[in-house]
Design an enzyme around this catalytic site. Structure first.
Site, PDB file in Angstrom:
ATOM      1  N   LYS A 149       0.828  -1.285  -0.014  1.00  0.00           N
ATOM      2  CA  LYS A 149       0.024  -0.064  -0.002  1.00  0.00           C
ATOM      3  C   LYS A 149       0.960   1.173  -0.112  1.00  0.00           C
ATOM      4  O   LYS A 149       1.208   1.938   0.868  1.00  0.00           O
ATOM      5  CB  LYS A 149      -0.765  -0.135   1.314  1.00  0.00           C
ATOM      6  CG  LYS A 149      -2.205   0.773   0.903  1.00  0.00           C
ATOM      7  CD  LYS A 149      -3.286   0.103   1.815  1.00  0.00           C
ATOM      8  CE  LYS A 149      -4.683   1.365   1.960  1.00  0.00           C
ATOM      9  NZ  LYS A 149      -5.341   1.184   0.887  1.00  0.00           N
ATOM     10  N   GLU A 181      -8.058  -5.477 -10.132  1.00  0.00           N
ATOM     11  CA  GLU A 181      -8.875  -5.100  -8.862  1.00  0.00           C
ATOM     12  C   GLU A 181      -9.310  -3.700  -9.544  1.00  0.00           C
ATOM     13  O   GLU A 181      -9.386  -3.253 -10.861  1.00  0.00           O
ATOM     14  CB  GLU A 181      -8.277  -4.974  -7.792  1.00  0.00           C
ATOM     15  CG  GLU A 181      -6.877  -3.907  -7.890  1.00  0.00           C
ATOM     16  CD  GLU A 181      -6.112  -3.939  -6.704  1.00  0.00           C
ATOM     17  OE1 GLU A 181      -6.918  -3.993  -5.306  1.00  0.00           O
ATOM     18  OE2 GLU A 181      -4.802  -3.675  -6.663  1.00  0.00           O
ATOM     19  N   LEU A 205      -3.767  -5.530  -4.199  1.00  0.00           N
ATOM     20  CA  LEU A 205      -3.608  -5.252  -2.720  1.00  0.00           C
ATOM     21  C   LEU A 205      -4.590  -6.295  -1.995  1.00  0.00           C
ATOM     22  O   LEU A 205      -5.659  -6.358  -2.444  1.00  0.00           O
ATOM     23  CB  LEU A 205      -4.359  -3.832  -2.602  1.00  0.00           C
ATOM     24  CG  LEU A 205      -4.061  -3.429  -1.059  1.00  0.00           C
ATOM     25  CD1 LEU A 205      -2.656  -3.003  -0.697  1.00  0.00           C
ATOM     26  CD2 LEU A 205      -4.922  -2.205  -0.799  1.00  0.00           C
TER      27      LEU A 205
HETATM   28  N1  PLP Z   1      -7.501  -1.973  -4.033  1.00  0.00           N
HETATM   29  C1  PLP Z   1      -7.002  -1.002  -3.938  1.00  0.00           C
HETATM   30  C2  PLP Z   1      -6.099  -0.334  -4.947  1.00  0.00           C
HETATM   31  C3  PLP Z   1      -7.356  -0.188  -2.967  1.00  0.00           C
HETATM   32  O1  PLP Z   1      -6.811   1.386  -2.974  1.00  0.00           O
HETATM   33  C4  PLP Z   1      -8.165  -0.374  -1.865  1.00  0.00           C
HETATM   34  C5  PLP Z   1      -8.655   0.727  -0.582  1.00  0.00           C
HETATM   35  O2  PLP Z   1      -8.068   1.555  -0.631  1.00  0.00           O
HETATM   36  C6  PLP Z   1      -8.675  -1.614  -1.762  1.00  0.00           C
HETATM   37  C7  PLP Z   1      -8.148  -2.549  -2.963  1.00  0.00           C
HETATM   38  C8  PLP Z   1      -9.655  -2.217  -0.732  1.00  0.00           C
HETATM   39  O3  PLP Z   1      -8.747  -2.390   0.600  1.00  0.00           O
HETATM   40  P1  PLP Z   1      -9.774  -2.012   2.044  1.00  0.00           P
HETATM   41  O4  PLP Z   1     -10.756  -3.156   1.631  1.00  0.00           O
HETATM   42  O5  PLP Z   1      -8.543  -2.692   2.802  1.00  0.00           O
HETATM   43  O6  PLP Z   1      -9.932  -0.888   2.194  1.00  0.00           O
END
Ligand code: PLP
Length: 289
Positions: A149, A181, A205
């Protein structure tokens, strides 16, 4: 809007007094990682999992974690307590720190910059959950460590702007003919009653919300499959859903201007939304989960 008090390098201080050097490598290179933890009724949701992902992101870019798990939790609790909102998004960021020059290699001695703030958590309205949203697809132009991240989000920003320009809620990304995603969310699909998630990889992610959704699906015996999803499968899905800490579980009812399934929020997505809201209520009643 962000909370009046933020955390910077060991101090809780007013937003307007906080200062960061322009030679911070986060500013110059995007050399840092971050995490966002949703907070419901002043209780952090899945904090342990978010902090675990944060630790993996830090290790992935070779920054020593500046805080123990306990210290991070204390910072989170204090930021929540200082803010007025019941539902918040706590943002944590660590960069490699401030150098004396602009040079790509890591400085020999550098102290990470540690930053935390909190914001009101803005989730979709009931009407948006009810109607679903439209999304577009785009080629995934990000780097190959999307599992970290990173604060270096330029590709995500540009990709998200493509959908924002057309009034769409998300850009869904395809790499070499397969779904990865969304630019800001995880993406799942439903085909013949089975919830299908792309397998974990360096191109995705690991979404904490997605993990909760998959756990809930398993608990309720909903068929789940983890496998690569082709572009053609995505385009012929019965249902497509986005998950993230702020979107929660949100149906995509239009993709590239065409209806997904019958163009309405599907029954599996509705069921997952109900289970997710139920799980959230449990957290509000019983504390951290
Ligand atoms: N994928 C990306 C690229 C994201 O930026 C996010 C959330 O910010 C997610 C997936 C989802 O992650 P989470 O469920 O932990 O918020």
């Amino acid at each position: 809007m962000i909370g009046k008090t933020l955390y910077l390098n060991g101090c809780f201080q007013p937003l307007l007094e906080a200062r960061i050097s322009p030679l911070d490598r986060g500013f110059l290179f995007g050399d840092g990682v971050y995490e966002i933890i949703p907070v419901y009724s002043r209780r952090p949701f899945r904090a342990e999992q978010h902090l675990e992902r944060f630790a993996l992101s830090l290790a992935g870019i070779r920054i020593e974690d500046p805080h123990s798990r306990h210290e991070w939790l204390d910072i989170i609790e204090r930021l929540i307590a200082e803010a007025t909102w019941q539902d918040q998004g706590v943002y944590l960021q660590v960069t490699r720190g401030v150098d004396r020059k602009r040079d790509h290699p890591f400085p020999a001695k550098v102290v990470p910059t540690v930053f935390g703030m909190t914001m009101p958590l803005v989730t979709p309205t009931a009407a948006v959950f009810e109607q679903g949203v439209s999304a577009i697809t785009a080629s995934d132009t990000r780097w190959s460590r999307c599992d970290l991240k990173s604060t270096a989000l330029l590709a995500n920003v540009l990709l998200r702007q493509e959908s924002a320009d057309g009034g769409h809620a998300e850009t869904i990304l395809l790499r070499d003919g397969y779904l990865t995603e969304g630019s800001t969310s995880s993406v799942l699909m439903v085909q013949q009653g089975t919830l299908i998630a792309p397998p974990a990889s360096n191109f995705i992610l690991p979404g904490i919300t997605c993990e909760v959704v998959l756990e809930l699906a398993c608990q309720h015996n909903l068929p789940v499959s983890h496998r690569p999803i082709t572009e053609a499968e995505l385009r012929s899905a019965d249902e497509i859903l986005l998950t993230s800490s702020t979107k929660e579980v949100l149906a995509v009812t239009q993709l590239d201007g065409k209806p997904v399934g019958n163009g309405q929020v599907g029954s599996v997505t509705r069921q997952l939304q109900t289970w997710y809201q139920g799980f959230k209520s449990t957290v509000m009643r019983h504390g951290r989960k």
